[in-house]
Motif scaffolding. Structure first.
Motif, PDB file in Angstrom:
ATOM      1  N   GLN A 158     -10.730  -4.241   4.963  1.00 31.90           N
ATOM      2  CA  GLN A 158      -9.598  -5.082   4.542  1.00 31.90           C
ATOM      3  C   GLN A 158      -8.279  -4.447   4.979  1.00 31.90           C
ATOM      4  O   GLN A 158      -8.066  -3.268   4.744  1.00 31.90           O
ATOM      5  CB  GLN A 158      -9.582  -5.193   3.013  1.00 31.90           C
ATOM      6  CG  GLN A 158     -10.679  -6.053   2.450  1.00 31.90           C
ATOM      7  CD  GLN A 158     -10.386  -7.517   2.647  1.00 31.90           C
ATOM      8  OE1 GLN A 158     -10.982  -8.146   3.504  1.00 31.90           O
ATOM      9  NE2 GLN A 158      -9.490  -8.063   1.884  1.00 31.90           N
ATOM     10  N   LYS A 159      -7.416  -5.245   5.583  1.00 31.55           N
ATOM     11  CA  LYS A 159      -6.072  -4.770   5.931  1.00 31.55           C
ATOM     12  C   LYS A 159      -5.064  -5.796   5.435  1.00 31.55           C
ATOM     13  O   LYS A 159      -5.191  -6.972   5.737  1.00 31.55           O
ATOM     14  CB  LYS A 159      -5.929  -4.616   7.448  1.00 31.55           C
ATOM     15  CG  LYS A 159      -6.487  -3.313   7.973  1.00 31.55           C
ATOM     16  CD  LYS A 159      -6.214  -3.155   9.440  1.00 31.55           C
ATOM     17  CE  LYS A 159      -5.000  -2.305   9.631  1.00 31.55           C
ATOM     18  NZ  LYS A 159      -4.999  -1.472  10.820  1.00 31.55           N
ATOM     19  N   SER A 160      -4.085  -5.329   4.684  1.00 29.97           N
ATOM     20  CA  SER A 160      -3.060  -6.227   4.164  1.00 29.97           C
ATOM     21  C   SER A 160      -1.957  -6.426   5.210  1.00 29.97           C
ATOM     22  O   SER A 160      -1.294  -5.466   5.602  1.00 29.97           O
ATOM     23  CB  SER A 160      -2.463  -5.628   2.880  1.00 29.97           C
ATOM     24  OG  SER A 160      -1.186  -6.166   2.637  1.00 29.97           O
ATOM     25  N   LYS A 161      -1.788  -7.674   5.639  1.00 30.83           N
ATOM     26  CA  LYS A 161      -0.735  -8.003   6.606  1.00 30.83           C
ATOM     27  C   LYS A 161       0.643  -7.705   5.994  1.00 30.83           C
ATOM     28  O   LYS A 161       1.548  -7.222   6.663  1.00 30.83           O
ATOM     29  CB  LYS A 161      -0.846  -9.494   6.970  1.00 30.83           C
ATOM     30  CG  LYS A 161       0.045  -9.909   8.088  1.00 30.83           C
ATOM     31  CD  LYS A 161      -0.753 -10.107   9.351  1.00 30.83           C
ATOM     32  CE  LYS A 161       0.131 -10.629  10.449  1.00 30.83           C
ATOM     33  NZ  LYS A 161      -0.247 -10.101  11.744  1.00 30.83           N
ATOM     34  N   ALA A 163       1.421  -5.390   3.740  1.00 28.45           N
ATOM     35  CA  ALA A 163       1.682  -3.946   3.774  1.00 28.45           C
ATOM     36  C   ALA A 163       1.970  -3.489   5.202  1.00 28.45           C
ATOM     37  O   ALA A 163       2.870  -2.682   5.435  1.00 28.45           O
ATOM     38  CB  ALA A 163       0.495  -3.173   3.196  1.00 28.45           C
ATOM     39  N   ALA A 164       1.227  -4.026   6.165  1.00 25.13           N
ATOM     40  CA  ALA A 164       1.392  -3.621   7.569  1.00 25.13           C
ATOM     41  C   ALA A 164       2.816  -3.839   8.059  1.00 25.13           C
ATOM     42  O   ALA A 164       3.363  -3.018   8.791  1.00 25.13           O
ATOM     43  CB  ALA A 164       0.416  -4.392   8.458  1.00 25.13           C
ATOM     44  N   THR A 165       3.428  -4.947   7.640  1.00 20.55           N
ATOM     45  CA  THR A 165       4.770  -5.290   8.136  1.00 20.55           C
ATOM     46  C   THR A 165       5.862  -4.943   7.131  1.00 20.55           C
ATOM     47  O   THR A 165       6.982  -5.421   7.228  1.00 20.55           O
ATOM     48  CB  THR A 165       4.845  -6.795   8.478  1.00 20.55           C
ATOM     49  OG1 THR A 165       4.490  -7.542   7.306  1.00 20.55           O
ATOM     50  CG2 THR A 165       3.908  -7.155   9.613  1.00 20.55           C
ATOM     51  N   SER A 166       5.525  -4.098   6.153  1.00 18.16           N
ATOM     52  CA  SER A 166       6.517  -3.720   5.133  1.00 18.16           C
ATOM     53  C   SER A 166       7.441  -2.624   5.668  1.00 18.16           C
ATOM     54  O   SER A 166       7.226  -2.092   6.753  1.00 18.16           O
ATOM     55  CB  SER A 166       5.798  -3.247   3.865  1.00 18.16           C
ATOM     56  OG  SER A 166       5.005  -2.110   4.146  1.00 18.16           O
ATOM     57  N   ASN A 167       8.445  -2.271   4.879  1.00 16.70           N
ATOM     58  CA  ASN A 167       9.421  -1.271   5.312  1.00 16.70           C
ATOM     59  C   ASN A 167       8.902   0.139   5.014  1.00 16.70           C
ATOM     60  O   ASN A 167       8.978   0.619   3.891  1.00 16.70           O
ATOM     61  CB  ASN A 167      10.765  -1.506   4.608  1.00 16.70           C
ATOM     62  CG  ASN A 167      11.824  -0.555   5.126  1.00 16.70           C
ATOM     63  OD1 ASN A 167      11.550   0.335   5.944  1.00 16.70           O
ATOM     64  ND2 ASN A 167      13.040  -0.713   4.662  1.00 16.70           N
ATOM     65  N   TRP A 168       8.410   0.785   6.059  1.00 19.64           N
ATOM     66  CA  TRP A 168       7.841   2.138   5.915  1.00 19.64           C
ATOM     67  C   TRP A 168       8.929   3.208   5.821  1.00 19.64           C
ATOM     68  O   TRP A 168       8.622   4.365   5.539  1.00 19.64           O
ATOM     69  CB  TRP A 168       6.891   2.417   7.078  1.00 19.64           C
ATOM     70  CG  TRP A 168       5.694   1.543   6.997  1.00 19.64           C
ATOM     71  CD1 TRP A 168       5.472   0.376   7.686  1.00 19.64           C
ATOM     72  CD2 TRP A 168       4.558   1.712   6.144  1.00 19.64           C
ATOM     73  NE1 TRP A 168       4.269  -0.179   7.309  1.00 19.64           N
ATOM     74  CE2 TRP A 168       3.679   0.622   6.367  1.00 19.64           C
ATOM     75  CE3 TRP A 168       4.193   2.679   5.199  1.00 19.64           C
ATOM     76  CZ2 TRP A 168       2.471   0.478   5.704  1.00 19.64           C
ATOM     77  CZ3 TRP A 168       2.976   2.540   4.538  1.00 19.64           C
ATOM     78  CH2 TRP A 168       2.138   1.453   4.791  1.00 19.64           C
ATOM     79  N   GLN A 177       1.315   0.078  -0.088  1.00 16.63           N
ATOM     80  CA  GLN A 177       1.600   0.814   1.150  1.00 16.63           C
ATOM     81  C   GLN A 177       0.762   2.093   1.219  1.00 16.63           C
ATOM     82  O   GLN A 177       0.205   2.420   2.267  1.00 16.63           O
ATOM     83  CB  GLN A 177       3.089   1.168   1.233  1.00 16.63           C
ATOM     84  CG  GLN A 177       3.976   0.002   1.632  1.00 16.63           C
ATOM     85  CD  GLN A 177       5.441   0.411   1.675  1.00 16.63           C
ATOM     86  OE1 GLN A 177       5.968   0.987   0.712  1.00 16.63           O
ATOM     87  NE2 GLN A 177       6.109   0.112   2.770  1.00 16.63           N
ATOM     88  N   LEU A 178       0.691   2.818   0.108  1.00 13.83           N
ATOM     89  CA  LEU A 178      -0.097   4.057   0.077  1.00 13.83           C
ATOM     90  C   LEU A 178      -1.565   3.780   0.385  1.00 13.83           C
ATOM     91  O   LEU A 178      -2.196   4.491   1.170  1.00 13.83           O
ATOM     92  CB  LEU A 178       0.014   4.745  -1.290  1.00 13.83           C
ATOM     93  CG  LEU A 178       1.321   5.468  -1.587  1.00 13.83           C
ATOM     94  CD1 LEU A 178       1.341   5.969  -3.021  1.00 13.83           C
ATOM     95  CD2 LEU A 178       1.519   6.640  -0.626  1.00 13.83           C
TER      96      LEU A 178
END
Length: 197
Positions: A158-161, A163-168, A177-178
Motif C-alpha cells: 500500500q502506498k498513500s498518494k 503522503a507521497a505528494t505531501s510537504n516533506w 508521512q512517517l
C-alpha cells in the motif's frame, strides 16, 4: 535468450493480501544530532539498508527542489526517518550515505543520487538499484516496490498518494508521512533480503 517476464498489473496486485508494514513502534524519527548518532550506531551493524529519500514536491514550471528533505534507512527490524533540517543530523546522514561496505537498496534511485550529491556533497556508496536485478531476471518494465513485493511475496504494498505528494520539508512530519517513508525503505530491504544478493 532471456525469458521475458511480465510485471504484475495494478488489477492483479489489488487482489493480493496486504504486505505487513512497520508500525510506529518500529519507526524512529531522527531530527537532532544526538538522535542521528544513535541511529548511526544502530545502522552500521547491518550488511544492507533499505534506502529512499523524500523531497517536497515542486508544482511550478522551472521550480527547483532543494531536497532531499527526508532520508529513510531500514533494516529488517526497524526504520529510521531522518529529517535533514539540523546540520548535525545532515552530517551524520551524509556519513552514512558515503559509508562503504553496506548495500543501500532501493527503487528509482537515480534522482536520489543526484540530489544527495548536490545537497550533501558526497557520492553515496553501495547504491543498489533493485530494478536492475529484476531487469537481469527478464522482467520487461520497471518493477518498482509494488511490483517487486507482488512478485516476491505475493502481497500488495500500500502506498498513500496523499503522503507521497505531501510537504516533506515540514518541521513536523505526520504519522502518515512517517509510515509512508519508513515502509518504502523497509519494503526495499525485504526485497533485497528475498533476492539473496
Amino acid at each position: 535468450m532471456t525469458q521475458r517476464l511480465d510485471t504484475p498489473d495494478k488489477e492483479a496486485i489489488a487482489l493480493l493480501p496486504e504486505f505487513p508494514r512497520l508500525g510506529l513502534d518500529r519507526i524512529t524519527l531522527v531530527n537532532t544530532g544526538k538522535q542521528a548518532q544513535q541511529a548511526h550506531d544502530a545502522l552500521i551493524t547491518s550488511r544492507a539498508w533499505g534506502f529512499d529519500t523524500e523531497s517536497k514536491p515542486t508544482f511550478r514550471v522551472g521550480e527547483a527542489s532543494d531536497g532531499p528533505h527526508v532520508l529513510q534507512l531500514s533494516t529488517g527490524e526497524r526504520a529510521w526517518v531522518f529529517q535533514l533540517h539540523d546540520p548535525e543530523c545532515r552530517a551524520v546522514a551524509a556519513d552514512l550515505l558515503a559509508r562503504e561496505g553496506i548495500a543501500k537498496a532501493g527503487f528509482g534511485l537515480g534522482d536520489d543520487r543526484k540530489r544527495i550529491i548536490q545537497k550533501f556533497g558526497v557520492e553515496p556508496a553501495g547504491i543498489l538499484e533493485l530494478n536492475t536485478i529484476f531487469k537481469a531476471q527478464g522482467y520487461r518494465k520497471e518493477m518498482g516496490v509494488k511490483g517487486a513485493v507482488a512478485v516476491l511475496f505475493n502481497q500488495r504494498f500500500q502506498k498513500s498518494k496523499k503522503a507521497a505528494t505531501s510537504n516533506w520539508a515540514n518541521l513536523r512530519l505526520s504519522e502518515s508521512q512517517l509510515i509512508y517513508a519508513a515502509n518504502d525503505a523497509y519494503a526495499a530491504y525485504r526485497v533485497w533480503e528475498a533476492l539473496g544478493i
